[in-house]
Design an enzyme around this catalytic site. Structure first.
Site, PDB file in Angstrom:
ATOM      1  N   ASP A 298      34.260  26.812  28.906  1.00  0.00           N
ATOM      2  CA  ASP A 298      33.077  26.526  28.092  1.00  0.00           C
ATOM      3  C   ASP A 298      32.301  25.283  28.522  1.00  0.00           C
ATOM      4  O   ASP A 298      31.143  25.371  28.902  1.00  0.00           O
ATOM      5  CB  ASP A 298      33.449  26.469  26.595  1.00  0.00           C
ATOM      6  CG  ASP A 298      34.603  25.515  26.296  1.00  0.00           C
ATOM      7  OD1 ASP A 298      35.194  24.960  27.240  1.00  0.00           O
ATOM      8  OD2 ASP A 298      34.918  25.321  25.106  1.00  0.00           O
TER       9      ASP A 298
ATOM     10  N   ASP B 108      48.383  20.555  22.844  1.00  0.00           N
ATOM     11  CA  ASP B 108      49.262  21.472  23.567  1.00  0.00           C
ATOM     12  C   ASP B 108      48.952  21.386  25.059  1.00  0.00           C
ATOM     13  O   ASP B 108      47.929  20.819  25.461  1.00  0.00           O
ATOM     14  CB  ASP B 108      49.101  22.922  23.054  1.00  0.00           C
ATOM     15  CG  ASP B 108      47.652  23.273  22.829  1.00  0.00           C
ATOM     16  OD1 ASP B 108      46.789  22.689  23.530  1.00  0.00           O
ATOM     17  OD2 ASP B 108      47.358  24.127  21.986  1.00  0.00           O
TER      18      ASP B 108
ATOM     19  N   ASP C  16      48.396  23.636  28.397  1.00  0.00           N
ATOM     20  CA  ASP C  16      48.187  24.972  28.957  1.00  0.00           C
ATOM     21  C   ASP C  16      48.235  24.890  30.475  1.00  0.00           C
ATOM     22  O   ASP C  16      47.767  23.913  31.072  1.00  0.00           O
ATOM     23  CB  ASP C  16      46.820  25.524  28.521  1.00  0.00           C
ATOM     24  CG  ASP C  16      46.761  25.745  27.014  1.00  0.00           C
ATOM     25  OD1 ASP C  16      47.822  25.998  26.419  1.00  0.00           O
ATOM     26  OD2 ASP C  16      45.664  25.640  26.446  1.00  0.00           O
TER      27      ASP C  16
HETATM   28  P1  ATP Z   1      41.972  21.434  21.447  1.00  0.00           P
HETATM   29  O1  ATP Z   1      42.406  20.075  21.876  1.00  0.00           O
HETATM   30  O2  ATP Z   1      41.277  21.422  20.122  1.00  0.00           O
HETATM   31  O3  ATP Z   1      43.046  22.471  21.533  1.00  0.00           O
HETATM   32  P2  ATP Z   1      40.880  22.778  23.698  1.00  0.00           P
HETATM   33  O4  ATP Z   1      39.718  22.439  24.596  1.00  0.00           O
HETATM   34  O5  ATP Z   1      42.235  22.751  24.331  1.00  0.00           O
HETATM   35  O6  ATP Z   1      40.793  21.829  22.462  1.00  0.00           O
HETATM   36  P3  ATP Z   1      41.451  25.509  23.057  1.00  0.00           P
HETATM   37  O7  ATP Z   1      40.820  26.363  22.009  1.00  0.00           O
HETATM   38  O8  ATP Z   1      42.876  25.174  22.965  1.00  0.00           O
HETATM   39  O9  ATP Z   1      40.568  24.193  23.114  1.00  0.00           O
HETATM   40  O10 ATP Z   1      41.129  26.226  24.441  1.00  0.00           O
HETATM   41  C1  ATP Z   1      41.779  25.881  25.648  1.00  0.00           C
HETATM   42  C2  ATP Z   1      40.792  25.949  26.796  1.00  0.00           C
HETATM   43  O11 ATP Z   1      40.288  27.296  26.926  1.00  0.00           O
HETATM   44  C3  ATP Z   1      39.545  25.083  26.624  1.00  0.00           C
HETATM   45  O12 ATP Z   1      39.756  23.778  27.065  1.00  0.00           O
HETATM   46  C4  ATP Z   1      38.515  25.821  27.447  1.00  0.00           C
HETATM   47  O13 ATP Z   1      38.650  25.468  28.807  1.00  0.00           O
HETATM   48  C5  ATP Z   1      38.920  27.271  27.285  1.00  0.00           C
HETATM   49  N1  ATP Z   1      38.167  27.939  26.196  1.00  0.00           N
HETATM   50  C6  ATP Z   1      38.489  28.006  24.889  1.00  0.00           C
HETATM   51  N2  ATP Z   1      37.581  28.711  24.204  1.00  0.00           N
HETATM   52  C7  ATP Z   1      36.661  29.122  25.109  1.00  0.00           C
HETATM   53  C8  ATP Z   1      35.478  29.909  25.028  1.00  0.00           C
HETATM   54  N3  ATP Z   1      35.050  30.413  23.885  1.00  0.00           N
HETATM   55  N4  ATP Z   1      34.803  30.137  26.179  1.00  0.00           N
HETATM   56  C9  ATP Z   1      35.226  29.641  27.367  1.00  0.00           C
HETATM   57  N5  ATP Z   1      36.334  28.892  27.490  1.00  0.00           N
HETATM   58  C10 ATP Z   1      37.052  28.639  26.402  1.00  0.00           C
HETATM   59 MG    MG Z   2      44.069  23.357  23.270  1.00  0.00          MG
END
Ligand code: ATP
Ligand code: MG
Length: 431
Positions: A134, A58, A60
């Site tokens: 994170d 996705d 963001d």
């Molecule tokens: P994926 O490709 O699996 O969606 P993602 O890194 O995009 O991985 P998401 O859960 O969609 O993970 O989260 C989007 C963003 O929000 C992450 O890239 C990170 O920057 C931030 N994020 C998510 N969870 C946390 C957390 N627990 N603490 C701090 N930042 C977070």
């Molecule tokens: Mg994501």
């Protein structure tokens, strides 16, 4: 905050992210924000994935426009979230893109004070927004103004060197939100990167704290581990760090047996292959495959007699096992029951394997094909024959007993007209 004031800027010619690879709807939003004088960035996992040449799940976005300004700019948007308000901008087909205002703290930080609804003091600078995230590779921004990458946290260097590192002090990050430890393991498994030393040490120190987290969040992150296609690596790291036993303490006993451990890791490989298959499966199927290597240990099938009564008692036992195993994570009752059913049904295959034939009433059950799929996957892991059974073809409409009855009726009807005609039914074993 001890953050560098200026980010590292990587101009377009020095990075591989092209607008061609960005979702056109996300681009539309970025451009509209930009043309109205706002800063507009692509953020998080999508920048990381695009940099690595992968397709993001996705897209963001983050901006300095406040939620109300975002809503005013996009009639197709809605504000969500009570604690931290952000916008969903909707597109045809139920698709939406998340647009959030740069903020100071993560919504997951334990000590993040509850801001009054619509409070302005949650908002922050782009630098603060990067630092609340994170791991460094998730903290890079893509700037629509000049197509450059903006890096406050050292993510570009870590992407190049293949390192998973907490942003800031790992102890603080994990204490604030222990779920980040699961995310570290998942991202390391997905990218094949190694976890930086301080981050790893801190994870070992704080892993027990996962017990204190919101069970629903732990469940969601854990399910992502199973679904991503890299469960084998993730769970292997969870074994090495002890995280698996924090989440599932009862698995420590059976996993002392080296053979079972090997079989468990083998079944996780089968689980990863599922993701590549064309026929997707649901969470209960993933859970059943994850727990199948422990079925015999917790519910020894030989303790139950054969037949339907034995099977009913066995199913009860499996359910009793899953309640304390999955219960703490608030898996839905449906997922738990469906996983229990799938696991309990495996005994039917084992019972009838020597005869090579399955009872007709079982073959016709609606959950037969799912149970068979699980059985075949497991047989593959054990290196056994995956289809030791014969049963009527799926398009055969009637059971042998029904076919016989229908034939008798037909014969009676015909005999009324011509009593001399006597024939055997097709495939009648008695004929
Ligand atoms: P994926 O490709 O699996 O969606 P993602 O890194 O995009 O991985 P998401 O859960 O969609 O993970 O989260 C989007 C963003 O929000 C992450 O890239 C990170 O920057 C931030 N994020 C998510 N969870 C946390 C957390 N627990 N603490 C701090 N930042 C977070
Ligand atoms: Mg994501």
């Amino acid at each position: 905050m001890d953050q560098p004031v200026l980010p590292r800027i990587l101009p377009r010619p020095e990075h591989p992210i092209s607008r061609k690879d960005i979702d056109p709807d996300a681009l539309k939003i970025l451009y509209r924000l930009y043309h109205h004088g706002f800063t507009a960035y692509l953020v998080g996992g999508c920048v990381r994935d695009l940099f690595l040449g992968k397709t993001p799940k996705d897209f963001d976005l983050a901006t300095d426009a406040h939620p109300r300004q975002i809503r005013d700019l996009f009639r197709n948007s809605r504000l969500i979230g009570r604690r931290f308000r952000l916008a969903h901008v909707y597109f045809p087909g139920g698709k939406y893109i998340e647009v959030s205002t740069f903020r100071r703290r993560s919504e997951f930080d334990a000590e993040a004070p509850e801001p009054p609804p619509h409070s302005e003091n949650t908002f922050g600078t782009p630098g603060e927004d990067a630092f609340r995230r994170d791991i460094t590779i998730n903290g890079i921004f893509y700037n629509i103004a000049d197509f450059s990458l903006v890096d406050y946290v050292g993510g570009l260097e870590d992407l190049r060197r293949g390192i998973i590192r907490c942003i800031g002090d790992p102890d603080e990050k994990f204490l604030q939100d222990p779920v980040r430890m699961i995310r570290v393991i998942r991202h390391a498994a997905r990218t094949g990167f190694s976890v930086e030393e301080n981050t790893y040490r801190s994870l070992l120190t704080h892993v027990e704290r996962l017990r204190l987290c919101s069970p629903a969040r732990v469940r969601d992150e854990f399910l992502r581990e199973l679904r991503e296609g890299t469960a084998r690596e993730s769970i292997q790291s969870m074994l090495e760090t002890g995280m698996l036993f924090v989440l599932f303490p009862s698995l420590a006993g059976p996993l002392q047996d080296g053979k079972r451990r090997e079989y468990f890791l083998g079944s996780l490989e089968a689980l990863d292959r599922l993701r590549l298959s064309e026929d997707p499966v649901s969470d209960d199927f993933y859970l059943a495959l994850f727990l199948l290597p422990f079925l015999e240990f917790f519910c020894p099938p030989e303790e139950f007699p054969g037949g339907r009564k034995g099977q009913a008692d066995f199913q009860l036992k499996v359910r009793e096992w899953l309640i304390p195993t999955l219960g703490p994570f608030l898996f839905t009752r449906y997922s738990r029951e469906a996983a229990a059913q799938l696991l309990a049904n495996q005994r039917i295959f084992r019972e009838f394997a020597p005869a090579g034939k399955l009872p007709w009433h079982w073959v016709r059950k609606p959950d037969f094909s799912r149970a068979l799929r699980l059985f075949q996957l497991e047989a593959g892991v054990r290196g056994e024959e995956s289809s030791p059974f014969s049963w009527p073809a799926a398009d055969e409409k009637f059971s042998p007993r029904k076919r016989k009855r229908r034939f008798r009726k037909k014969r009676k009807r015909e005999n009324r007209g011509n009593p001399a005609v006597v024939e055997s039914p097709p495939g009648d074993p008695d004929s």
